[in-house]
Design an enzyme around this catalytic site. Sequence first.
Site, mmCIF file in Angstrom:
data_model
loop_
_atom_site.group_PDB
_atom_site.id
_atom_site.type_symbol
_atom_site.label_atom_id
_atom_site.label_comp_id
_atom_site.label_asym_id
_atom_site.label_seq_id
_atom_site.Cartn_x
_atom_site.Cartn_y
_atom_site.Cartn_z
ATOM 1 N N HIS A 113 -10.152 7.782 -6.724
ATOM 2 C CA HIS A 113 -9.810 6.975 -5.541
ATOM 3 C C HIS A 113 -10.081 5.567 -5.735
ATOM 4 O O HIS A 113 -9.345 4.684 -5.278
ATOM 5 C CB HIS A 113 -10.440 7.944 -4.486
ATOM 6 N N GLU A 114 -11.422 5.399 -6.011
ATOM 7 C CA GLU A 114 -11.598 3.916 -6.014
ATOM 8 C C GLU A 114 -11.030 3.189 -6.767
ATOM 9 O O GLU A 114 -10.785 1.944 -6.699
ATOM 10 C CB GLU A 114 -13.336 3.762 -6.062
ATOM 11 N N HIS B 103 -7.815 2.017 -5.870
ATOM 12 C CA HIS B 103 -7.859 0.604 -5.035
ATOM 13 C C HIS B 103 -8.022 -0.360 -5.886
ATOM 14 O O HIS B 103 -7.431 -1.430 -5.797
ATOM 15 C CB HIS B 103 -9.316 0.651 -4.222
#
Length: 287
Positions: free
Chosen positions: A200-201, A204
């Site tokens: 997920h990170e 980003h």
Amino acid sequence: MKLSILAFVSLALSLDFVRGQGGLPQINTCGTISPSPAERTAQEAQYQASLKAKPVPERLDDVVIPVYYHVTYANQTFAGGYISNQQVQAAFDMLVSGFQGSGFTFRLEEVQRHNNPTWFTLVEWNNPPTEHINQEMKMQTRVGGPRTLNIWTVGMQRAIGYAQYPWDYMIAKHTDGVTMKYDIFPNNGDSYRFGKTLIHEVGHWLGLYHTFEGNSCFGDNDFVADTPAQAQATDTFSGCGSRDTCPTQPGLDPVSNYMDYSSDVCLIQFTQGQKDRMWGQYQTFRA
């Protein structure tokens, strides 16, 4: 005196984590800052202008992103942040698996270990009193340029991960990368968060917003056409069943998408539109 201050700050952060909003228990999964609607619109306009001025190259082979994994620890115990090379490797392998078919793969260049109780205890997301410690840690340890992914593990309590967007590299290059809570990796005994937060990170870091960005059924939200409208994040504890927070819009909430807040059991995919966006963001801001 120094130890008592560290202990006090750590306790305060822990209490904030447990209470959450309105005094209710919660997991604040991601600490990556969500820009305001105006900031998001302005940034997207700049990105689209860049794409018109310099179209991105066709994807032929996967881009290989070098990774430096920084294990920051207070002491050589698990509670002190001293995770093993095997645990680092398991987290890294899950990252690689999550990005299969995306146009990106990763190469673990080095695991670096930093014995610094202050860094381990006080590096937090969105905590202005200790932001200078976050900057100090990253300025002293970060390796490489915009194409290199640096991952730091620390003892933070307010979130379990946060990242810096690719378009921020030129104004904050020394803090570029991903910061993770040290105990988020496969087989950690947590049924809800066992490593996919890193995927997920890094999403980003490669230019993706949350699928629920803007918390609205209308508007551009995450600027990805094939992620359905989503008015709010999926609750971590609510399972993987179908839900629809925007019933007047096409599609169900993307519960299985890595950029939602569903439990790790649910998370299995990026959409093609997200893959295209990551490719364009990487070529625009990192290549």
